[in-house]
Design a protein around this motif. Structure first.
Motif, PDB file in Angstrom:
ATOM      1  N   LEU A  28      38.478  42.338  39.297  1.00 55.50           N
ATOM      2  CA  LEU A  28      39.589  42.350  40.261  1.00 55.50           C
ATOM      3  C   LEU A  28      40.567  41.212  39.984  1.00 55.50           C
ATOM      4  CD1 LEU A  28      37.852  43.221  43.655  1.00 55.50           C
ATOM      5  CD2 LEU A  28      39.547  44.595  42.442  1.00 55.50           C
ATOM      6  N   PHE A  29      40.036  40.018  39.689  1.00 48.33           N
ATOM      7  CA  PHE A  29      40.903  38.865  39.427  1.00 48.33           C
ATOM      8  C   PHE A  29      41.597  38.954  38.062  1.00 48.33           C
ATOM      9  CE2 PHE A  29      38.294  37.073  42.816  1.00 48.33           C
ATOM     10  CZ  PHE A  29      39.294  36.604  43.642  1.00 48.33           C
ATOM     11  N   LEU A  30      41.069  39.777  37.178  1.00 49.26           N
ATOM     12  CA  LEU A  30      41.709  39.967  35.877  1.00 49.26           C
ATOM     13  C   LEU A  30      42.704  41.129  35.890  1.00 49.26           C
ATOM     14  CD1 LEU A  30      38.696  39.386  33.464  1.00 49.26           C
ATOM     15  CD2 LEU A  30      40.583  37.829  33.988  1.00 49.26           C
ATOM     16  N   GLY A  31      42.916  41.721  37.069  1.00 51.58           N
ATOM     17  CA  GLY A  31      43.926  42.768  37.207  1.00 51.58           C
ATOM     18  C   GLY A  31      43.402  44.184  37.107  1.00 51.58           C
ATOM     19  N   PHE A  32      42.098  44.375  37.126  1.00 51.73           N
ATOM     20  CA  PHE A  32      41.552  45.728  37.085  1.00 51.73           C
ATOM     21  C   PHE A  32      41.589  46.328  38.492  1.00 51.73           C
ATOM     22  CE2 PHE A  32      39.489  43.719  33.418  1.00 51.73           C
ATOM     23  CZ  PHE A  32      39.746  44.669  32.441  1.00 51.73           C
ATOM     24  N   HIS A  33      41.835  47.631  38.562  1.00 50.66           N
ATOM     25  CA  HIS A  33      41.834  48.366  39.828  1.00 50.66           C
ATOM     26  C   HIS A  33      40.777  49.456  39.721  1.00 50.66           C
ATOM     27  CE1 HIS A  33      45.683  46.716  41.391  1.00 50.66           C
ATOM     28  NE2 HIS A  33      45.889  46.494  40.096  1.00 50.66           N
ATOM     29  N   TYR A  34      39.993  49.604  40.776  1.00 50.24           N
ATOM     30  CA  TYR A  34      38.919  50.592  40.777  1.00 50.24           C
ATOM     31  C   TYR A  34      39.274  51.699  41.765  1.00 50.24           C
ATOM     32  CZ  TYR A  34      36.640  46.468  38.876  1.00 50.24           C
ATOM     33  OH  TYR A  34      36.341  45.363  38.127  1.00 50.24           O
ATOM     34  N   SER A  35      39.004  52.937  41.383  1.00 53.58           N
ATOM     35  CA  SER A  35      39.184  54.070  42.287  1.00 53.58           C
ATOM     36  C   SER A  35      38.122  55.117  41.964  1.00 53.58           C
ATOM     37  CB  SER A  35      40.589  54.660  42.148  1.00 53.58           C
ATOM     38  OG  SER A  35      40.800  55.156  40.845  1.00 53.58           O
ATOM     39  N   PHE A  36      37.945  56.030  42.901  1.00 43.46           N
ATOM     40  CA  PHE A  36      36.937  57.080  42.759  1.00 43.46           C
ATOM     41  C   PHE A  36      37.634  58.423  42.776  1.00 43.46           C
ATOM     42  CE2 PHE A  36      34.982  53.411  44.705  1.00 43.46           C
ATOM     43  CZ  PHE A  36      33.836  53.248  43.950  1.00 43.46           C
ATOM     44  N   SER A  37      37.154  59.339  41.971  1.00 41.33           N
ATOM     45  CA  SER A  37      37.738  60.682  41.934  1.00 41.33           C
ATOM     46  C   SER A  37      36.626  61.710  41.838  1.00 41.33           C
ATOM     47  CB  SER A  37      38.688  60.815  40.742  1.00 41.33           C
ATOM     48  OG  SER A  37      37.989  60.602  39.543  1.00 41.33           O
ATOM     49  N   GLY A  38      36.948  62.908  42.241  1.00 42.06           N
ATOM     50  CA  GLY A  38      35.978  63.994  42.194  1.00 42.06           C
ATOM     51  C   GLY A  38      35.955  64.754  43.499  1.00 42.06           C
ATOM     52  N   PRO A  39      35.111  65.771  43.582  1.00 43.92           N
ATOM     53  CA  PRO A  39      35.058  66.622  44.775  1.00 43.92           C
ATOM     54  C   PRO A  39      34.689  65.867  46.056  1.00 43.92           C
ATOM     55  CG  PRO A  39      33.748  67.586  43.007  1.00 43.92           C
ATOM     56  CD  PRO A  39      34.218  66.256  42.535  1.00 43.92           C
ATOM     57  N   LYS A  86      44.274  42.043  47.681  1.00 43.11           N
ATOM     58  CA  LYS A  86      43.802  40.724  48.141  1.00 43.11           C
ATOM     59  C   LYS A  86      43.485  39.824  46.953  1.00 43.11           C
ATOM     60  CE  LYS A  86      43.492  41.270  52.672  1.00 43.11           C
ATOM     61  NZ  LYS A  86      44.152  40.482  53.641  1.00 43.11           N
ATOM     62  N   ALA A  87      42.833  40.382  45.948  1.00 42.74           N
ATOM     63  CA  ALA A  87      42.502  39.592  44.749  1.00 42.74           C
ATOM     64  C   ALA A  87      43.779  39.150  44.053  1.00 42.74           C
ATOM     65  CB  ALA A  87      41.618  40.404  43.809  1.00 42.74           C
ATOM     66  N   GLU A  88      44.751  40.024  43.974  1.00 42.92           N
ATOM     67  CA  GLU A  88      46.029  39.678  43.348  1.00 42.92           C
ATOM     68  C   GLU A  88      46.734  38.572  44.139  1.00 42.92           C
ATOM     69  OE1 GLU A  88      48.713  39.831  40.348  1.00 42.92           O
ATOM     70  OE2 GLU A  88      46.907  41.060  40.462  1.00 42.92           O
ATOM     71  N   LYS A  89      46.682  38.665  45.472  1.00 42.36           N
ATOM     72  CA  LYS A  89      47.309  37.650  46.322  1.00 42.36           C
ATOM     73  C   LYS A  89      46.605  36.299  46.142  1.00 42.36           C
ATOM     74  CE  LYS A  89      48.592  36.717  51.112  1.00 42.36           C
ATOM     75  NZ  LYS A  89      47.996  35.457  51.357  1.00 42.36           N
ATOM     76  N   MET A  90      45.272  36.322  46.107  1.00 42.49           N
ATOM     77  CA  MET A  90      44.518  35.080  45.909  1.00 42.49           C
ATOM     78  C   MET A  90      44.831  34.478  44.535  1.00 42.49           C
ATOM     79  SD  MET A  90      40.893  36.199  47.640  1.00 42.49           S
ATOM     80  CE  MET A  90      39.966  34.880  46.973  1.00 42.49           C
ATOM     81  N   LYS A  91      44.934  35.323  43.523  1.00 39.96           N
ATOM     82  CA  LYS A  91      45.245  34.856  42.167  1.00 39.96           C
ATOM     83  C   LYS A  91      46.649  34.237  42.133  1.00 39.96           C
ATOM     84  CE  LYS A  91      46.241  37.703  38.747  1.00 39.96           C
ATOM     85  NZ  LYS A  91      46.138  38.725  37.708  1.00 39.96           N
ATOM     86  N   ASP A 122      48.304  32.925  44.710  1.00 42.95           N
ATOM     87  CA  ASP A 122      48.246  31.677  45.476  1.00 42.95           C
ATOM     88  C   ASP A 122      47.636  30.557  44.628  1.00 42.95           C
ATOM     89  OD1 ASP A 122      49.363  32.957  47.625  1.00 42.95           O
ATOM     90  OD2 ASP A 122      47.483  33.143  48.759  1.00 42.95           O
ATOM     91  N   PHE A 123      46.567  30.881  43.894  1.00 38.28           N
ATOM     92  CA  PHE A 123      45.925  29.898  43.027  1.00 38.28           C
ATOM     93  C   PHE A 123      46.902  29.429  41.947  1.00 38.28           C
ATOM     94  CE2 PHE A 123      43.603  28.886  39.137  1.00 38.28           C
ATOM     95  CZ  PHE A 123      42.788  27.854  39.594  1.00 38.28           C
ATOM     96  N   ASN A 124      47.596  30.386  41.313  1.00 41.85           N
ATOM     97  CA  ASN A 124      48.548  30.038  40.251  1.00 41.85           C
ATOM     98  C   ASN A 124      49.699  29.190  40.792  1.00 41.85           C
ATOM     99  OD1 ASN A 124      47.136  31.270  38.210  1.00 41.85           O
ATOM    100  ND2 ASN A 124      48.237  33.218  38.383  1.00 41.85           N
ATOM    101  N   ARG A 125      50.186  29.520  41.979  1.00 43.07           N
ATOM    102  CA  ARG A 125      51.245  28.708  42.568  1.00 43.07           C
ATOM    103  C   ARG A 125      50.754  27.293  42.844  1.00 43.07           C
ATOM    104  NH1 ARG A 125      52.966  31.632  47.499  1.00 43.07           N
ATOM    105  NH2 ARG A 125      51.576  33.213  46.748  1.00 43.07           N
ATOM    106  N   GLY A 126      49.548  27.190  43.356  1.00 46.45           N
ATOM    107  CA  GLY A 126      48.971  25.865  43.611  1.00 46.45           C
ATOM    108  C   GLY A 126      48.731  25.103  42.320  1.00 46.45           C
ATOM    109  N   PHE A 127      48.283  25.816  41.317  1.00 41.88           N
ATOM    110  CA  PHE A 127      48.020  25.192  40.020  1.00 41.88           C
ATOM    111  C   PHE A 127      49.328  24.740  39.364  1.00 41.88           C
ATOM    112  CE2 PHE A 127      46.933  25.291  35.457  1.00 41.88           C
ATOM    113  CZ  PHE A 127      45.822  24.437  35.487  1.00 41.88           C
TER     114      PHE A 127
END
Length: 183
Positions: free
Chosen positions: A135-146, A164-169, A171-176
């Motif tokens: 999630l913090f590396l930018g991956f998105h998970y979803s589910f598909s199927g019947p 949320k993970a993107e927002k936390m990342k 915020d961290f980068n801005r602080g850093f």
């Protein structure tokens, strides 16, 4: 029951004359219940609440204890068979539906749900940590199927987790980055 007994029962129970009881029995082939209904249909019954007939065999059954409810118990192998059928249904659902991993709008991999489920059993913490790091590396998970076609609540939750993970990342980068400029 003799015909004379039937006539006297009809006279006594439905309050009709002997001739009416005899005519009703003739019309109903000596069936006393049909005769009572026949007399009621003609409007000859004077006291319908008192009209009743109890066959002697039924009266005998009522005097005996009521039969105990028969509860068919399930054998171990029947229960095992039902459990295996349920498990096979779950495995079929897990094979028909997929986990999809995307990054930057591009689908990287789409695997049947059975694979992550099997991996979760022995390596729960490792899989959980990899999902969170993803999630913090930018991956998105979803589910598909019947199973996920009708309701996408789980996909909405997965999207919120990615946001949320993107927002936390961020915020961290801005602080850093902000910490570098103050030096």
């Amino acid at each position: 029951m003799e015909r004379e007994e039937k006539i006297s029962k009809l006279c006594e129970k439905v309050m009709v004359t002997r001739e009416e009881a005899e005519a009703a029995l003739n019309a109903c082939n000596d069936d006393i219940l049909d005769a009572v209904l026949y007399l009621e249909m003609l409007g000859k019954v004077r006291n319908p609440k008192a009209a009743s007939y109890v066959d002697e065999s039924l009266a005998e059954l009522n005097r005996q204890d009521p039969p105990k409810a028969s509860h068919k118990s399930e054998t171990f192998f029947e229960a095992l068979g039902r459990f295996c059928a349920w498990l096979m249904g779950l495995i079929k659902i897990a094979c028909d539906n997929c986990l999809q991993i995307d990054r930057q709008g591009e689908t990287l991999i789409r695997i049947p749900l059975i694979i992550p489920i099997v991996l979760l059993i022995p390596c729960f913490w490792l899989v959980l940590i990899l999902l969170i790091v993803g999630l913090f590396l930018g991956f998105h998970y979803s589910f598909s199927g019947p199973a996920f076609a009708k309701d996408s609540k789980i996909n909405k939750m997965s999207q919120k987790a990615a946001e949320k993970a993107e927002k936390m990342k961020n915020d961290f980068n801005r602080g850093f980055d902000g910490g570098d400029k103050t030096e």
